[in-house]
Enzyme design. Structure first.
Site, short mmCIF file in Angstrom:
data_model
loop_
_atom_site.label_atom_id
_atom_site.label_comp_id
_atom_site.label_asym_id
_atom_site.label_seq_id
_atom_site.Cartn_x
_atom_site.Cartn_y
_atom_site.Cartn_z
N GLY A 51 0.84 -1.18 -0.13
CA GLY A 51 -0.16 -0.16 -0.06
C GLY A 51 0.72 1.21 0.00
O GLY A 51 2.10 1.39 -0.60
N SER A 52 0.53 2.21 0.81
CA SER A 52 0.93 3.44 0.72
C SER A 52 2.29 3.61 1.44
O SER A 52 3.33 4.65 1.36
CB SER A 52 0.11 4.55 1.46
OG SER A 52 -1.04 4.69 0.47
N THR A 53 2.76 2.75 2.04
CA THR A 53 4.01 2.50 2.64
C THR A 53 5.02 2.50 1.56
O THR A 53 6.46 2.55 2.04
CB THR A 53 4.22 1.42 3.61
OG1 THR A 53 3.99 0.12 3.13
CG2 THR A 53 3.30 1.39 4.94
N LEU A 54 4.80 2.15 0.32
CA LEU A 54 5.90 2.01 -0.81
C LEU A 54 5.96 3.52 -1.35
O LEU A 54 7.02 3.62 -1.79
CB LEU A 54 5.30 1.12 -1.69
CG LEU A 54 6.38 0.75 -2.78
CD1 LEU A 54 7.33 -0.35 -2.05
CD2 LEU A 54 5.53 0.00 -3.92
N LYS A 55 5.14 4.51 -1.20
CA LYS A 55 5.27 5.63 -1.72
C LYS A 55 6.79 6.35 -1.47
O LYS A 55 7.17 7.06 -2.24
CB LYS A 55 3.95 6.65 -1.16
CG LYS A 55 2.75 6.14 -2.10
CD LYS A 55 1.77 7.16 -1.29
CE LYS A 55 0.39 6.35 -1.95
NZ LYS A 55 -0.85 7.38 -1.33
#
Length: 627
Positions: free
Chosen positions: A327-331
């Site tokens: 999810g957004s932890t990859l951003k």
């Protein structure tokens, strides 16, 4: 007139000749017999002396293995996590038992021996030689030892043997890190060194116990003992002592481990905390847990079936082998890729209107906020977790360059931590999809890859490793769990050095600083998605929330995760390091079915960070002379 009997005259010379012949024959027989005995005596005493002496000694003298004491396992502060305790086991030597079935039947009448113990005994016996002792029952009680001692004379080839068995004082707290030992089975016999493991009944099955089995086991010793006709020991003739196993001091902190478990409050998930300056793992939690002590002497089929059938899967190490959509932890790492590959600059702005469209396409890829976030740069895109910014960045990079750069940060491959069974996750590429599904790659899949959705699969270890790279200004330190080793004979402690050296994986420190600024804004900025979790914090945190959907919404209607069944609720994620200016700890938290990263995972992370950063100063155990 009567006739007189005929008188015979004795032939003295004939009788003497006959006697001489008989005497000579007797003498000859005697001489031949003595000669045969002499030859036989010479053969036994001279020609076969070595062999017969060996046989005689084998009847009188037995060579017994001396099992080494297994190395102890401590946390970084010297708290004992795995130790040894004295116990007794019942052993049988098949070649010394005339009727094995009858002996086992009589033993079962004397001592409580279960069907599972008999099954394990027969399985192990088939893989060993007849002269080797095979354990039947482990950890006998004092009453059972005394009962057998009284009846010992009835059971030739059976004996009670003292040994050291494993104990885990903290129970389930370190079950997925330290692991456990279990009874040696037939498969282990085939894989292990028969000489080094002679007399050993337990071997590492998981965790540190398995990965460092050779070091923890030590080296076997031997002793020659004189026995009587019943095989009972009379005295020790010669002794070669065993070499105890190496003691291991882990990087784990027991207090932080306990604080991490408590922070979850029973929710299933995983957390890994690392010192980004060294790669030392400070805490590693997978929930739910299990008690490793039940495996030491052999877990029953019923208990094992209960563990396997549990919906929480307590035997599964989520921190090591769990695969999650990031999810957004990859951003942050997608943003770093854009900076490093020259596609974006920190001040480059993007207009977020609430939806992103590819050229010549009517499909909308929505932002999480209706109407969008307006014009944002990298800092605000991270602070507010703006999907639109990263949709477009992923397309500009292309899936090949994006995945290639993130591979350099450790995604898509095991970290190499010193545990068995680590998962590698999935690094999505056109080649991967073609090989797995025999389908082409579509640009729309690149769009969602930019926000950590689609085919992405990451592990908690990969996420915390990537955050450690940001915390260490672009340096990658190999993750490891052993800090200090100590030879079992009391040798000098030595600092553990990972096989792989630290490596710079981010070229431009200014790019790292730009991403770190955005992560601080997530926690302390006025628009940060996790600012509630950093409220009143005496130190500054750099972090990023993430939510991995398990189901997709349809149309434009909002999806209330609380209305979903528990098993379909979103996975909540959070990654962080602190203090932001001088990071001492990096962290990844996964809460299965948590719903929202900011609501479920971030508060857990805050409690773990507080437990480490606000702890009372104390001395830590280090190797002598180490800096």
């Amino acid at each position: 007139m009567k006739r007189r009997p005929r008188q015979f005259l004795r032939d003295s010379r004939s009788e003497a000749a006959l006697f001489r012949r008989r005497a000579l024959l007797g003498l000859l027989v005697a001489v031949v017999g003595i000669a045969v005995l002499g030859v036989r005596y010479w053969y036994l005493q001279v020609e076969s002396f070595a062999e017969l002496r060996t046989r005689s000694e084998a009847n009188r003298v037995k060579l017994q293995p001396i099992v080494p004491a297994r190395g102890l396992i401590y946390d970084r502060n010297g708290r004992l996590l795995a130790d040894n305790m004295p116990a007794y086991r019942l052993e049988l030597v098949s070649e010394q038992i005339e009727d094995l079935a009858a002996t086992l039947q009589r033993l079962s009448a004397l001592l409580p021996i279960s069907e599972e113990e008999l099954e394990r005994f027969h399985e192990l016996r088939r893989s060993k030689r007849a002269f080797q002792a095979v354990p039947l029952k482990l950890r006998l009680s004092e009453t059972q030892v005394a009962t057998f001692a009284v009846n010992r004379y009835r059971f030739p080839g059976v004996d009670v043997v003292p040994y050291l068995t494993r104990r885990y004082p903290y129970g389930e707290l370190f079950s997925h890190v330290v692991g456990y030992v279990g009874r040696i089975d037939a498969a282990d016999v085939q894989a292990l060194d028969a000489i080094q493991y002679a007399g050993t009944t337990q071997v590492g099955k998981s965790g540190i116990e398995r990965h460092y089995e050779t070091q923890l086991h030590g080296a076997v010793g031997h002793q020659q003992v004189e026995t009587n006709a019943e095989g009972r020991m009379l005295r020790v003739l010669e002794r070669s002592p065993a070499q105890p196993g190496t003691n291991l001091y882990l990087t784990i902190d027991a207090d932080l481990q306990a604080a991490a478990v408590a922070a979850f409050e029973g929710q299933p998930g995983a957390a890994v905390a690392v010192d980004p300056r060294t790669g030392e793992v400070l805490a590693m939690v997978s929930l739910p847990q299990f008690d490793p002590n039940v495996f030491v002497t052999g877990i029953s089929h019923a208990d094992y079936a209960e563990l396997i059938g549990s919906p929480g899967r307590p035997l599964f190490n989520r921190a090591l082998s769990g695969g999650y959509e990031p999810g957004s932890t990859l951003k942050p790492f997608v943003g770093l890729a854009g900076l490093e590959l020259g596609v974006r600059r920190p001040e480059t702005t993007v207009l977020s209107t609430g939806a992103y469209r590819l050229p010549n396409s009517s499909r909308e890829y929505r932002d999480w906020r209706a109407g969008g976030h307006g014009r944002v740069d990298l800092r605000e895109a991270l602070a507010q977790s703006v999907n639109t910014y990263f949709y477009g960045l992923a397309v500009e990079l292309g899936i090949g360059r994006l995945s290639g750069y993130l591979a350099g940060l450790g995604f898509g491959a095991p970290t190499g931590i010193d545990l068995e069974g680590e998962a590698g996750g999935v690094l999505p590429t056109p080649e991967w999809k073609r090989g797995m599904r025999n389908e082409p790659w579509y640009t729309g899949e690149t769009v969602i890859a930019g926000i950590g959705q689609g085919y992405w699969v990451t592990t908690p270890l990969q996420l915390v490793q990537a955050m450690s790279i940001l915390a260490a200004d672009g340096m990658r330190h190999p993750l490891h769990l052993v800090r200090v080793t100590e030879p079992g004979l009391g040798g000098e402690r030595q600092r553990f050095v990972p096989a792989a050296p630290p490596q710079r994986v981010v070229a431009n420190a200014a790019h790292v600083a730009a991403v770190r600024e955005g992560l601080v804004a997530v926690m302390h900025g006025p628009t940060g998605t996790a600012r509630a979790s950093a409220a009143d914090s005496p130190y500054r945190i750099a972090g990023k929330t993430g939510t991995a959907q398990r189901v997709s919404r349809t149309g434009t209607a909002a999806l209330d995760v609380n209305d979903l069944p528990f098993h379909l609720r979103n996975t909540a994620l959070f990654v962080a390091f602190a203090p932001a200016e001088d990071p001492q700890i990096a962290l990844a938290v996964i809460v299965e079915h948590g719903g929202s990263g900011s609501r479920a995972a971030a508060p857990i992370a805050r409690r773990i960070l507080d437990a480490w950063i606000l702890r009372e100063p104390r001395g830590e155990l280090v190797a002598e002379g180490a800096q």
